[in-house]
Scaffold this motif. Structure first.
Motif, PDB file in Angstrom:
ATOM      1  N   VAL A 178      28.997  31.546  21.357  1.00 42.78           N
ATOM      2  CA  VAL A 178      30.354  32.174  21.120  1.00 42.78           C
ATOM      3  C   VAL A 178      30.220  32.795  23.018  1.00 42.78           C
ATOM      4  CG1 VAL A 178      32.401  33.981  21.252  1.00 42.78           C
ATOM      5  CG2 VAL A 178      31.125  32.992  19.120  1.00 42.78           C
ATOM      6  N   MET A 179      30.649  32.182  24.286  1.00 40.14           N
ATOM      7  CA  MET A 179      30.288  33.081  25.764  1.00 40.14           C
ATOM      8  C   MET A 179      31.599  33.212  26.253  1.00 40.14           C
ATOM      9  SD  MET A 179      26.787  32.052  26.375  1.00 40.14           S
ATOM     10  CE  MET A 179      26.426  32.803  27.237  1.00 40.14           C
ATOM     11  N   GLU A 180      30.975  34.516  27.473  1.00 42.21           N
ATOM     12  CA  GLU A 180      32.155  34.742  28.260  1.00 42.21           C
ATOM     13  C   GLU A 180      32.043  33.451  29.132  1.00 42.21           C
ATOM     14  OE1 GLU A 180      31.335  38.726  30.298  1.00 42.21           O
ATOM     15  OE2 GLU A 180      33.647  39.379  29.790  1.00 42.21           O
ATOM     16  N   SER A 181      33.662  33.873  29.752  1.00 40.08           N
ATOM     17  CA  SER A 181      34.530  33.003  30.535  1.00 40.08           C
ATOM     18  C   SER A 181      34.868  33.362  30.911  1.00 40.08           C
ATOM     19  CB  SER A 181      34.616  31.558  29.604  1.00 40.08           C
ATOM     20  OG  SER A 181      35.155  31.034  31.150  1.00 40.08           O
ATOM     21  N   ASN A 182      34.983  34.352  31.315  1.00 39.11           N
ATOM     22  CA  ASN A 182      36.097  35.771  32.234  1.00 39.11           C
ATOM     23  C   ASN A 182      36.925  35.721  33.086  1.00 39.11           C
ATOM     24  OD1 ASN A 182      36.635  38.783  33.767  1.00 39.11           O
ATOM     25  ND2 ASN A 182      36.894  38.618  31.485  1.00 39.11           N
ATOM     26  N   HIS A 183      36.424  35.123  34.321  1.00 37.41           N
ATOM     27  CA  HIS A 183      37.840  34.687  35.265  1.00 37.41           C
ATOM     28  C   HIS A 183      36.942  33.802  36.348  1.00 37.41           C
ATOM     29  CE1 HIS A 183      34.485  37.634  36.543  1.00 37.41           C
ATOM     30  NE2 HIS A 183      33.669  36.481  38.174  1.00 37.41           N
ATOM     31  N   ASP A 184      38.521  33.363  36.774  1.00 39.11           N
ATOM     32  CA  ASP A 184      38.286  32.516  37.734  1.00 39.11           C
ATOM     33  C   ASP A 184      37.971  32.850  38.800  1.00 39.11           C
ATOM     34  OD1 ASP A 184      38.499  29.647  39.108  1.00 39.11           O
ATOM     35  OD2 ASP A 184      40.343  30.628  39.951  1.00 39.11           O
ATOM     36  N   LEU A 185      36.518  33.143  39.388  1.00 43.11           N
ATOM     37  CA  LEU A 185      36.442  33.687  41.653  1.00 43.11           C
ATOM     38  C   LEU A 185      37.860  33.459  42.113  1.00 43.11           C
ATOM     39  CD1 LEU A 185      32.463  32.749  41.579  1.00 43.11           C
ATOM     40  CD2 LEU A 185      34.013  34.954  40.868  1.00 43.11           C
ATOM     41  N   GLU A 186      38.289  32.341  42.583  1.00 43.28           N
ATOM     42  CA  GLU A 186      39.439  32.445  43.377  1.00 43.28           C
ATOM     43  C   GLU A 186      40.614  32.978  42.568  1.00 43.28           C
ATOM     44  OE1 GLU A 186      39.649  30.889  46.236  1.00 43.28           O
ATOM     45  OE2 GLU A 186      37.120  31.153  45.876  1.00 43.28           O
ATOM     46  N   MET A 187      41.189  32.989  41.748  1.00 42.98           N
ATOM     47  CA  MET A 187      42.171  33.854  40.836  1.00 42.98           C
ATOM     48  C   MET A 187      41.722  35.426  41.140  1.00 42.98           C
ATOM     49  SD  MET A 187      43.527  31.544  37.884  1.00 42.98           S
ATOM     50  CE  MET A 187      44.444  32.585  37.196  1.00 42.98           C
ATOM     51  N   LEU A 188      40.631  36.025  41.036  1.00 41.77           N
ATOM     52  CA  LEU A 188      39.870  37.471  41.255  1.00 41.77           C
ATOM     53  C   LEU A 188      39.801  37.480  42.495  1.00 41.77           C
ATOM     54  CD1 LEU A 188      39.069  39.847  39.158  1.00 41.77           C
ATOM     55  CD2 LEU A 188      36.549  38.955  40.024  1.00 41.77           C
ATOM     56  N   ARG A 189      39.449  36.870  43.167  1.00 43.77           N
ATOM     57  CA  ARG A 189      39.992  37.039  44.655  1.00 43.77           C
ATOM     58  C   ARG A 189      41.119  37.502  45.321  1.00 43.77           C
ATOM     59  NH1 ARG A 189      35.314  33.695  45.905  1.00 43.77           N
ATOM     60  NH2 ARG A 189      33.087  34.441  46.168  1.00 43.77           N
ATOM     61  N   GLY A 190      42.396  36.541  44.351  1.00 42.79           N
ATOM     62  CA  GLY A 190      43.088  36.648  45.193  1.00 42.79           C
ATOM     63  C   GLY A 190      44.549  36.879  44.509  1.00 42.79           C
ATOM     64  N   GLY A 191      43.991  37.691  42.988  1.00 41.23           N
ATOM     65  CA  GLY A 191      44.421  38.289  41.805  1.00 41.23           C
ATOM     66  C   GLY A 191      44.879  40.025  41.954  1.00 41.23           C
ATOM     67  N   PRO A 192      45.633  40.094  41.613  1.00 43.08           N
ATOM     68  CA  PRO A 192      46.237  41.609  41.704  1.00 43.08           C
ATOM     69  C   PRO A 192      46.032  42.662  41.559  1.00 43.08           C
ATOM     70  CG  PRO A 192      47.301  40.785  39.874  1.00 43.08           C
ATOM     71  CD  PRO A 192      46.126  40.230  40.357  1.00 43.08           C
ATOM     72  N   TYR A 193      44.344  43.152  40.939  1.00 41.84           N
ATOM     73  CA  TYR A 193      43.189  43.933  40.499  1.00 41.84           C
ATOM     74  C   TYR A 193      43.118  44.643  42.529  1.00 41.84           C
ATOM     75  CZ  TYR A 193      42.200  42.717  35.834  1.00 41.84           C
ATOM     76  OH  TYR A 193      42.465  42.067  34.349  1.00 41.84           O
ATOM     77  N   PRO A 194      42.943  45.700  42.263  1.00 40.92           N
ATOM     78  CA  PRO A 194      42.604  46.606  43.268  1.00 40.92           C
ATOM     79  C   PRO A 194      40.789  46.294  44.319  1.00 40.92           C
ATOM     80  CG  PRO A 194      43.878  48.285  41.830  1.00 40.92           C
ATOM     81  CD  PRO A 194      43.983  47.075  40.725  1.00 40.92           C
ATOM     82  N   TRP A 195      40.670  46.319  44.859  1.00 39.37           N
ATOM     83  CA  TRP A 195      39.838  45.987  45.518  1.00 39.37           C
ATOM     84  C   TRP A 195      38.386  46.182  44.101  1.00 39.37           C
ATOM     85  CZ3 TRP A 195      36.913  41.179  46.762  1.00 39.37           C
ATOM     86  CH2 TRP A 195      35.999  42.044  47.649  1.00 39.37           C
ATOM     87  N   SER A 196      38.754  47.848  44.131  1.00 40.59           N
ATOM     88  CA  SER A 196      37.444  48.699  43.685  1.00 40.59           C
ATOM     89  C   SER A 196      36.916  48.037  41.787  1.00 40.59           C
ATOM     90  CB  SER A 196      37.751  50.315  43.125  1.00 40.59           C
ATOM     91  OG  SER A 196      38.690  49.824  42.460  1.00 40.59           O
ATOM     92  N   VAL A 197      38.328  47.516  41.117  1.00 46.75           N
ATOM     93  CA  VAL A 197      37.645  46.713  39.960  1.00 46.75           C
ATOM     94  C   VAL A 197      37.434  45.306  39.958  1.00 46.75           C
ATOM     95  CG1 VAL A 197      39.150  46.244  38.042  1.00 46.75           C
ATOM     96  CG2 VAL A 197      40.683  48.594  39.049  1.00 46.75           C
TER      97      VAL A 197
END
Ligand SMILES: [Zn+2]
Ligand SMILES: [Zn+2]
Length: 276
Positions: A178-197
């Motif tokens: 059971v392995m973490e596959s948390n995020h797609d880097l492109e989606m994270l970079r372009g996504g809604p989270y504040p930069w610090s998050v």
């Protein structure tokens, strides 16, 4: 013709009841022992999801906690109070949990049966041998686990910024990963989270990206697992099909997907229980 139903004996069963950034809980059982890893769902949801796979929460033997983030402990206090079973945590995780759960008078909650373990030191719950190992994550004393029973090995590693050599070593020889596959880097970079998050998630003590997992599956994974469960998918910064595609692309040259079956853990429902 005899109508004798031959039910195959289940040696080990694994069911991810829920997994994402908003609630994690995994059920593991043998013939004799039933444990819950993390209690990030409400008590009600844990009970309901166990019931859906024909398991009675009253029969749980223990709850094991990886770290004190709310998506792993949200239902713990209520569940422990109801079931009155041992809760296993490291000392530092227990402290951090109790501090975070103080009431308005500053009183810390008490677990009726608290069992302390240390990362790197194995212990036994019924017939399941548990090995906790340190993972790089921004919590007090976070751990991953491997479980062994009757020659079957299950590994759980989510909530980690990267995969150190020590963690990779612990994950060798697993029948279920059971392995973490948390995020797609492109989606994270372009996504809604504040930069610090975004920086926190991407950091060495944040969460594992699809790409980092694929890199492990390509270069380090020993091809031992019958099932690879992708877990802790971000709801904002990932898509199940992207995570699956990345993992399957990494696994395809490793002897085919029939052997390494990729399953996706979900927040909304338990996966079909894995029976070994
Ligand atoms: Zn988490
Ligand atoms: Zn966490």
């Amino acid at each position: 013709m005899r109508h004798l139903q031959q039910r195959r004996r289940i040696i080990v069963q694994v069911c991810v009841l829920a997994s994402s950034s908003s609630g994690n809980s995994t059920f593991i059982r043998t013939e004799k022992t039933r444990i819950l890893v993390d209690a990030g769902l409400s008590k009600r949801d844990v009970l309901a999801r166990l019931a859906l796979i024909n398991e009675d929460a009253e029969q749980l033997d223990a709850i094991l906690i990886t770290h004190e983030h709310s998506d792993h402990i949200y239902g713990l206090a209520m569940l422990a109070k109801k079931l009155r079973i041992p809760v296993f945590m490291t000392g530092a995780t227990h402290q951090a949990w109790a501090r975070a759960m103080r009431n308005e008078k500053g009183e810390r909650p008490k677990l009726e049966k608290f069992e302390q373990f240390d990362a790197g030191h194995r212990f036994q719950v019924g017939d399941i041998e548990v090995r906790p190992f340190t993972i790089p994550h921004d919590a007090a004393d976070p751990v991953g686990f491997t479980f062994r029973a009757e020659g079957i090995k299950v590994g759980i590693a989510t909530d980690l910024g990267y995969l150190p050599v020590s963690v990779r070593d612990h994950l060798r020889g697993c029948d279920v990963l059971v392995m973490e596959s948390n995020h797609d880097l492109e989606m994270l970079r372009g996504g809604p989270y504040p930069w610090s998050v975004k920086q926190r998630v991407m950091s060495r003590v944040g969460h594992l990206s699809n790409l980092a997992l694929a890199d492990f599956l390509t270069n380090d994974y020993d091809n031992s697992a019958t099932f690879v469960v992708l877990a802790h998918l971000s709801e904002q910064n990932n898509h199940p099909e992207i995570a699956r595609r990345e993992a399957e692309r990494a696994l395809a040259p490793r002897g085919g997907l029939f052997h390494n079956r990729v399953l996706l853990a979900s927040q909304t429902e338990a996966i079909e229980p894995i029976r070994l």
